[in-house]
Design an enzyme around this catalytic site. Structure first.
Site, mmCIF file in Angstrom:
data_model
loop_
_atom_site.group_PDB
_atom_site.id
_atom_site.type_symbol
_atom_site.label_atom_id
_atom_site.label_comp_id
_atom_site.label_asym_id
_atom_site.label_seq_id
_atom_site.Cartn_x
_atom_site.Cartn_y
_atom_site.Cartn_z
ATOM 1 N N LYS A 122 -4.170 3.030 2.830
ATOM 2 C CA LYS A 122 -4.421 1.810 2.046
ATOM 3 C C LYS A 122 -5.748 1.239 2.498
ATOM 4 O O LYS A 122 -6.141 1.381 3.651
ATOM 5 C CB LYS A 122 -3.302 0.790 2.261
ATOM 6 C CG LYS A 122 -3.325 -0.411 1.328
ATOM 7 C CD LYS A 122 -2.868 -0.108 -0.095
ATOM 8 C CE LYS A 122 -1.439 -0.380 -0.333
ATOM 9 N NZ LYS A 122 -0.839 -0.214 -1.596
HETATM 10 N N1 GLU Z 1 -1.156 0.890 -5.031
HETATM 11 C C1 GLU Z 1 0.039 1.518 -5.483
HETATM 12 C C2 GLU Z 1 1.179 1.319 -4.510
HETATM 13 O O1 GLU Z 1 1.188 0.407 -3.736
HETATM 14 C C3 GLU Z 1 -0.146 2.979 -5.872
HETATM 15 C C4 GLU Z 1 -0.778 3.867 -4.877
HETATM 16 C C5 GLU Z 1 -1.150 5.218 -5.454
HETATM 17 O O2 GLU Z 1 -0.909 5.476 -6.620
HETATM 18 O O3 GLU Z 1 -1.702 6.001 -4.674
HETATM 19 O O4 GLU Z 1 2.134 2.045 -4.527
#
Ligand code: GLU
Length: 432
Positions: A122
């Protein structure tokens, strides 16, 4: 960043825990709590408490007025034992190293609970995207992509949209990366527009999965979907898509909200008529509804199902006692603090965790990545069918743990995820 976080014991009561918690604290506490249910090597749990790498970058931006400002960006890479790091990039003033690490841990569990061949990552930039013009956002995104380029790639770390970023952001990011690499590499990010290798159904996927899991939970606890009342906090991509899908399937969505407040109609709202954040930002309160409430009050409505789908840390030790719903289906990442979780459990409220409920986003990201690698686009019907299959199979894996161990849905989801990660770590071994 401090890595010393007090680990609560199983018997630690909710009021002994100080609030508010950071995402990292919550993530670590949840890990320790769930680990007690599994016979996993302590060394594996210890390794999982720490991210593998955290990258911090300076992102200079030439503002439209010619001034230069420098923003801070992060990419936390938590664990990649099962495959490349995967997870979103957020543009938000509250982004911090700690928050990115906590959120990257949740991505590791989320990918494992869905049995996807990914680990967790992240990142984000500490910036208020509302204060950027379209052109400034583009320049900032492109420079961020360039600063992160040595650490990411379709085989190592694949970012995606998150709070404050969207398909257009991913298109700029992919373009900047590809230009520098000298070839078009769509698989470096997911959540792109379909015309450049994005997947149909990706944008709606997190909300759709929340609706699928809510539907399964409603059925599991013997409610009749047609009689079930639902309140949804947040009417952005996750909240609006979840509310509309549940509405389409027959549930009674009686309240929805955005940052300005909530609208409530005991007879049910026409959710397709209420403007979502994407259609008209922050306009929920302009909708003509019988009752208006504050955004916090929506959490305390006497409904069957509550879906917190706005931001993290909204159900805390302060308000968990006032939650009246029977089921909480987490749409946002980390909406319930560790302390609040204990209070809800004492009250007999079932909480289905984010790492299962909103995992449709990363699941369709996985489909997108497969489509990019194979240079072959799937139809929306195929995406939605495969999403349904993946969600039902993960729901089943978690349900079995709930039933066989008599534990909460959150602990059960962690048991499924941790079991898979620990097994992978054990067969790969620790090198050297
Ligand atoms: N940001 C999204 C989540 O928290 C998706 C992450 C992604 O698709 O890699 O799951």
């Amino acid at each position: 960043m401090s890595t010393e976080t007090a680990e609560p014991t199983e018997s630690e009561s909710s009021d002994e825990i100080e609030e508010p918690e950071s995402a990292l604290e919550t993530a670590r506490r949840q890990l320790q709590h769930a680990a007690a249910h599994l016979d996993v090597d302590e060394g594996v749990i210890e390794r999982l408490k720490h991210p593998t790498k955290v990258h911090r970058v300076a992102v200079p931006l030439k503002r439209d007025d010619g001034n230069v400002e420098v923003f801070t960006g992060y990419r936390a890479q938590h664990d990649d034992v099962r495959g490349p790091y995967k997870g979103g990039l957020r543009f938000h003033p509250h982004v911090s190293e700690e928050e990115c690490v906590g959120l990257s841990m949740w991505m590791t569990w989320k990918c494992a609970v869905m049995d996807l061949p990914f680990g967790g990552g992240k990142g984000g930039i500490v910036v208020n995207p509302k204060e950027l013009s379209h052109d400034e956002k583009e320049r900032l995104t492109r420079r961020f992509a360039e600063e992160l380029r040595p650490f990411i790639g379709p085989k190592s770390d694949i970012p995606a949209p998150d709070m404050g970023t969207d398909a257009q952001t991913m298109a700029w990011f992919m373009d900047a990366y590809s230009m520098q690499e000298g070839e078009t590499i769509p698989g470096v990010v997911t959540g792109k527009p379909p015309v450049i290798g994005g997947s149909y159904g990706r944008e709606a996927a997190p909300g759709r999965s929340v609706a699928i899991i809510a539907r399964e939970a409603i059925d599991y606890y013997d409610y009749d979907l047609e009689e079930t009342t639902v309140a949804v906090q947040g009417f952005g991509s996750v909240g609006a898509n979840a509310a509309r899908a549940l509405d389409d399937w027959g549930a009674n969505v009686v309240a929805v909200s955005d940052v300005n407040g909530a609208i409530y109609d005991p007879d049910g709202l026409d959710t397709h008529d209420v403007p979502s954040h994407g259609e008209e930002p922050e306009a929920v309160m302009t909708y003509d509804a019988p009752e208006k409430l504050s955004n916090e009050k929506i959490l305390e409505l006497d409904v069957d199902v509550l879906v917190p789908a706005a931001i993290g840390n909204v159900i805390t030790a302060d308000n968990a006692g006032d939650v009246q719903a029977d089921l909480v289906i987490e749409g946002a990442n980390g909406p319930t603090t560790f302390a609040a979780d204990a209070i809800l459990e004492e009250k007999g409220i079932h909480v289905v965790p984010d790492i299962l409920a909103n995992a449709g986003g990363v699941t369709v990201s996985y489909f997108e990545w497969l489509q990019d690698i194979n240079r072959r686009q799937w139809s929306l019907e195929r995406v939605n069918e495969e999403l349904e299959d993946h969600m039902l199979s993960a729901w089943d894996d978690v349900r079995q743990e709930v039933e066989s161990r008599g534990i909460s849905w959150r602990d059960a989801a962690y048991v499924v995820a941790l079991g898979r990660i620990a097994e992978a770590k054990s067969v790969r071994g620790l090198w050297p």
